[in-house]
Design a protein around this motif. Structure first.
Motif, PDB file in Angstrom:
ATOM      1  N   ASP A 121       0.716  -1.131  -0.005  1.00 27.16           N
ATOM      2  CA  ASP A 121       0.090   0.122  -0.038  1.00 27.16           C
ATOM      3  C   ASP A 121       0.771   1.360   0.094  1.00 27.16           C
ATOM      4  O   ASP A 121       2.020   1.136   0.609  1.00 27.16           O
ATOM      5  CB  ASP A 121      -1.010  -0.066   1.194  1.00 27.16           C
ATOM      6  CG  ASP A 121      -1.904   0.994   1.168  1.00 27.16           C
ATOM      7  OD1 ASP A 121      -2.207   1.553  -0.195  1.00 27.16           O
ATOM      8  OD2 ASP A 121      -2.543   1.415   2.095  1.00 27.16           O
ATOM      9  N   GLU A 122       0.410   2.002  -0.537  1.00 26.58           N
ATOM     10  CA  GLU A 122       0.971   3.591  -0.856  1.00 26.58           C
ATOM     11  C   GLU A 122       2.597   3.036  -1.520  1.00 26.58           C
ATOM     12  O   GLU A 122       3.530   3.700  -0.988  1.00 26.58           O
ATOM     13  CB  GLU A 122       1.352   4.211   0.559  1.00 26.58           C
ATOM     14  CG  GLU A 122       0.057   4.551   1.173  1.00 26.58           C
ATOM     15  CD  GLU A 122      -0.909   5.611   0.585  1.00 26.58           C
ATOM     16  OE1 GLU A 122      -0.242   6.277  -0.255  1.00 26.58           O
ATOM     17  OE2 GLU A 122      -1.913   5.816   0.898  1.00 26.58           O
ATOM     18  N   ALA A 123       2.603   2.448  -2.439  1.00 25.19           N
ATOM     19  CA  ALA A 123       3.691   2.070  -3.136  1.00 25.19           C
ATOM     20  C   ALA A 123       4.901   3.037  -3.537  1.00 25.19           C
ATOM     21  O   ALA A 123       6.035   2.943  -3.652  1.00 25.19           O
ATOM     22  CB  ALA A 123       3.223   0.941  -4.362  1.00 25.19           C
ATOM     23  N   HIS A 124       4.136   4.191  -3.794  1.00 19.73           N
ATOM     24  CA  HIS A 124       4.914   5.496  -4.066  1.00 19.73           C
ATOM     25  C   HIS A 124       6.035   5.853  -3.296  1.00 19.73           C
ATOM     26  O   HIS A 124       7.103   6.421  -3.491  1.00 19.73           O
ATOM     27  CB  HIS A 124       4.341   6.715  -4.582  1.00 19.73           C
ATOM     28  CG  HIS A 124       3.499   7.303  -3.454  1.00 19.73           C
ATOM     29  ND1 HIS A 124       2.066   6.676  -3.240  1.00 19.73           N
ATOM     30  CD2 HIS A 124       3.593   7.972  -2.377  1.00 19.73           C
ATOM     31  CE1 HIS A 124       1.479   7.228  -1.993  1.00 19.73           C
ATOM     32  NE2 HIS A 124       2.508   7.782  -1.609  1.00 19.73           N
ATOM     33  N   ASN A 125       5.959   5.278  -2.116  1.00 15.12           N
ATOM     34  CA  ASN A 125       7.025   5.515  -1.086  1.00 15.12           C
ATOM     35  C   ASN A 125       8.268   4.750  -1.455  1.00 15.12           C
ATOM     36  O   ASN A 125       9.250   4.908  -0.802  1.00 15.12           O
ATOM     37  CB  ASN A 125       6.464   4.971   0.338  1.00 15.12           C
ATOM     38  CG  ASN A 125       5.801   6.118   1.005  1.00 15.12           C
ATOM     39  OD1 ASN A 125       5.728   7.304   1.243  1.00 15.12           O
ATOM     40  ND2 ASN A 125       4.254   5.652   1.291  1.00 15.12           N
ATOM     41  N   LEU A 126       8.025   3.715  -2.280  1.00 16.78           N
ATOM     42  CA  LEU A 126       9.319   2.642  -2.815  1.00 16.78           C
ATOM     43  C   LEU A 126       9.600   3.279  -4.174  1.00 16.78           C
ATOM     44  O   LEU A 126      10.243   2.331  -4.677  1.00 16.78           O
ATOM     45  CB  LEU A 126       8.804   1.528  -2.635  1.00 16.78           C
ATOM     46  CG  LEU A 126       8.168   1.084  -1.298  1.00 16.78           C
ATOM     47  CD1 LEU A 126       7.723  -0.369  -1.591  1.00 16.78           C
ATOM     48  CD2 LEU A 126       9.399   0.870  -0.391  1.00 16.78           C
ATOM     49  N   ARG A 127       9.375   4.551  -4.550  1.00 13.46           N
ATOM     50  CA  ARG A 127       9.875   4.923  -5.885  1.00 13.46           C
ATOM     51  C   ARG A 127      11.303   5.201  -6.083  1.00 13.46           C
ATOM     52  O   ARG A 127      11.886   5.077  -7.309  1.00 13.46           O
ATOM     53  CB  ARG A 127       9.080   6.266  -6.375  1.00 13.46           C
ATOM     54  CG  ARG A 127       9.427   7.443  -5.365  1.00 13.46           C
ATOM     55  CD  ARG A 127       8.528   8.581  -5.838  1.00 13.46           C
ATOM     56  NE  ARG A 127       8.861   9.857  -5.052  1.00 13.46           N
ATOM     57  CZ  ARG A 127       8.399  10.009  -3.698  1.00 13.46           C
ATOM     58  NH1 ARG A 127       7.559   9.067  -3.160  1.00 13.46           N
ATOM     59  NH2 ARG A 127       8.873  10.983  -2.900  1.00 13.46           N
ATOM     60  N   ASN A 128      12.222   5.307  -5.113  1.00 14.56           N
ATOM     61  CA  ASN A 128      13.427   5.358  -5.129  1.00 14.56           C
ATOM     62  C   ASN A 128      14.303   3.886  -5.192  1.00 14.56           C
ATOM     63  O   ASN A 128      14.383   3.416  -4.356  1.00 14.56           O
ATOM     64  CB  ASN A 128      14.019   6.112  -4.032  1.00 14.56           C
ATOM     65  CG  ASN A 128      15.666   6.423  -4.130  1.00 14.56           C
ATOM     66  OD1 ASN A 128      16.319   6.098  -5.085  1.00 14.56           O
ATOM     67  ND2 ASN A 128      16.033   7.311  -3.147  1.00 14.56           N
ATOM     68  N   THR A 185      -1.288   2.608  -5.205  1.00 17.16           N
ATOM     69  CA  THR A 185      -0.983   3.966  -5.123  1.00 17.16           C
ATOM     70  C   THR A 185      -1.952   4.734  -5.877  1.00 17.16           C
ATOM     71  O   THR A 185      -2.318   4.582  -7.005  1.00 17.16           O
ATOM     72  CB  THR A 185       0.462   4.193  -5.256  1.00 17.16           C
ATOM     73  OG1 THR A 185       0.646   5.898  -5.373  1.00 17.16           O
ATOM     74  CG2 THR A 185       0.731   3.780  -6.582  1.00 17.16           C
ATOM     75  N   ALA A 186      -2.456   6.075  -5.389  1.00 21.60           N
ATOM     76  CA  ALA A 186      -2.969   6.784  -6.016  1.00 21.60           C
ATOM     77  C   ALA A 186      -2.068   7.824  -6.819  1.00 21.60           C
ATOM     78  O   ALA A 186      -2.623   8.844  -7.680  1.00 21.60           O
ATOM     79  CB  ALA A 186      -3.912   7.726  -5.223  1.00 21.60           C
ATOM     80  N   THR A 187      -0.728   7.947  -6.318  1.00 20.55           N
ATOM     81  CA  THR A 187       0.193   8.746  -7.057  1.00 20.55           C
ATOM     82  C   THR A 187       1.620   8.133  -7.589  1.00 20.55           C
ATOM     83  O   THR A 187       2.464   7.964  -6.897  1.00 20.55           O
ATOM     84  CB  THR A 187       0.584   9.797  -6.092  1.00 20.55           C
ATOM     85  OG1 THR A 187       1.081   9.212  -4.799  1.00 20.55           O
ATOM     86  CG2 THR A 187      -0.415  10.837  -5.766  1.00 20.55           C
ATOM     87  N   PRO A 188       1.402   6.862  -8.661  1.00 17.05           N
ATOM     88  CA  PRO A 188       2.772   6.370  -9.183  1.00 17.05           C
ATOM     89  C   PRO A 188       3.753   7.263  -9.671  1.00 17.05           C
ATOM     90  O   PRO A 188       5.031   6.857  -9.651  1.00 17.05           O
ATOM     91  CB  PRO A 188       1.946   5.597 -10.163  1.00 17.05           C
ATOM     92  CG  PRO A 188       0.735   6.266 -10.574  1.00 17.05           C
ATOM     93  CD  PRO A 188       0.336   6.989  -9.497  1.00 17.05           C
ATOM     94  N   ILE A 189       3.518   8.419  -9.776  1.00 21.39           N
ATOM     95  CA  ILE A 189       4.573   9.524 -10.488  1.00 21.39           C
ATOM     96  C   ILE A 189       4.151  10.497  -9.402  1.00 21.39           C
ATOM     97  O   ILE A 189       3.402  11.501  -9.541  1.00 21.39           O
ATOM     98  CB  ILE A 189       4.352   9.905 -11.947  1.00 21.39           C
ATOM     99  CG1 ILE A 189       4.373   8.453 -12.791  1.00 21.39           C
ATOM    100  CG2 ILE A 189       5.369  10.905 -12.488  1.00 21.39           C
ATOM    101  CD1 ILE A 189       4.158   8.739 -14.118  1.00 21.39           C
ATOM    102  N   ASN A 190       5.646  10.970  -8.897  1.00 18.83           N
ATOM    103  CA  ASN A 190       5.701  12.014  -8.263  1.00 18.83           C
ATOM    104  C   ASN A 190       6.684  13.120  -8.606  1.00 18.83           C
ATOM    105  O   ASN A 190       6.000  14.141  -8.613  1.00 18.83           O
ATOM    106  CB  ASN A 190       6.091  11.667  -6.551  1.00 18.83           C
ATOM    107  CG  ASN A 190       5.206  10.660  -5.639  1.00 18.83           C
ATOM    108  OD1 ASN A 190       4.742   9.414  -6.198  1.00 18.83           O
ATOM    109  ND2 ASN A 190       4.543  11.247  -4.633  1.00 18.83           N
ATOM    110  N   ASN A 191       7.644  12.548  -8.599  1.00 22.55           N
ATOM    111  CA  ASN A 191       8.801  13.631  -8.988  1.00 22.55           C
ATOM    112  C   ASN A 191       9.426  13.389 -10.599  1.00 22.55           C
ATOM    113  O   ASN A 191       9.371  14.617 -11.244  1.00 22.55           O
ATOM    114  CB  ASN A 191      10.042  13.504  -8.237  1.00 22.55           C
ATOM    115  CG  ASN A 191       9.723  13.751  -6.738  1.00 22.55           C
ATOM    116  OD1 ASN A 191       9.142  14.701  -6.493  1.00 22.55           O
ATOM    117  ND2 ASN A 191      10.372  12.885  -5.818  1.00 22.55           N
ATOM    118  N   SER A 192       9.274  12.444 -10.967  1.00 25.07           N
ATOM    119  CA  SER A 192       9.763  11.941 -12.611  1.00 25.07           C
ATOM    120  C   SER A 192       9.193  10.668 -12.892  1.00 25.07           C
ATOM    121  O   SER A 192       8.629   9.912 -12.165  1.00 25.07           O
ATOM    122  CB  SER A 192      11.122  11.905 -12.453  1.00 25.07           C
ATOM    123  OG  SER A 192      11.533  10.774 -12.004  1.00 25.07           O
TER     124      SER A 192
END
Length: 228
Positions: free
Chosen positions: A54-61, A86-93
């Protein structure tokens, strides 16, 4: 289930209350590396069938310790499935999305082609190579003060997203299922959002000050007057 620490207890309650699940699963905090390491040791006796993040965007790095730890754990369970939410798969790039896909694929990405338009011709290249090119083009445009070609980004990303992304909206749920089935057996529809106007006014002095700020910073609004 792997979730941020603040959501772990809510997941346990929802799994019990909504789905009647009390055992056969674990809810772990993605910040609790000790708990994750202990769970990995149990895998030799009881492999994992399904990982849900859950909230997988926290693992985008992909260079982060948490990303690497979970990637190794998923890879140790080759027969398991991985579901990222995740509701936000793309945060920074755009590479944020590619890194999360790499995590779900356990580091093994299947190549597939997409059409990449250039000034001279349309090229057929690997999707993840296309993501790198798009990221580079967007960075160059922003450095020059230009607006990135978001129509191009949209066309190319859609070709790749359809292979990985399941997009669920309120409208989609109501169309397919009629709503959400509650514990009472009654199908509940989502509440209808209503936009209620809230009139306000500025004093002449404050209004003049705001107009002055907007007039001096129209480039922030892409030269479109927000007052019209």
């Amino acid at each position: 289930m792997i979730a941020p620490a603040s959501l772990c207890e809510k997941w346990k309650q929802d799994l019990a209350k909504v789905h009647g699940l009390f055992h056969g699963f674990e809810v772990l905090s993605m910040q609790d590396t000790n708990a994750i390491q202990k769970a990995r040791k149990i895998d030799q006796y009881a492999p994992v069938d399904l990982f849900i993040v859950d909230e997988a965007h926290n693992l985008r790095n992909d260079a982060s310790k948490r990303h690497q730890e979970l990637l190794e754990w998923f890879s140790e369970n080759p027969e398991s499935k991985v579901l990222l939410m995740t509701a936000t798969p793309i945060n920074n790039s755009l590479t944020d999305f590619a890194n999360q896909i790499q995590l779900a694929a356990k580091g093994s990405l299947e190549s597939f082609p997409v059409v990449y338009p250039t000034s001279k011709k349309n090229e057929v290249i690997d999707f993840f190579e296309a993501v790198k090119r798009l990221s580079s083009e967007m960075a160059k445009a922003e450095n020059k003060g230009d607006k990135p070609d978001f129509n191009k980004v949209n066309r190319i990303m859609r070709q790749g997203l359809r292979h990985f992304l399941v997009r669920t909206t309120r409208r989609g749920i109501e169309k397919e299922f009629g709503g959400l089935l509650g514990n009472d057996g009654v199908m509940h529809r989502f509440p209808v959002s209503q936009v209620v106007p809230s009139p306000y006014s500025f004093s002449d002095k404050l209004g003049a000050s705001i107009n002055n700020v907007i007039n001096n910073n129209l480039e922030v609004f892409s030269d479109k007057d927000p007052r019209t």
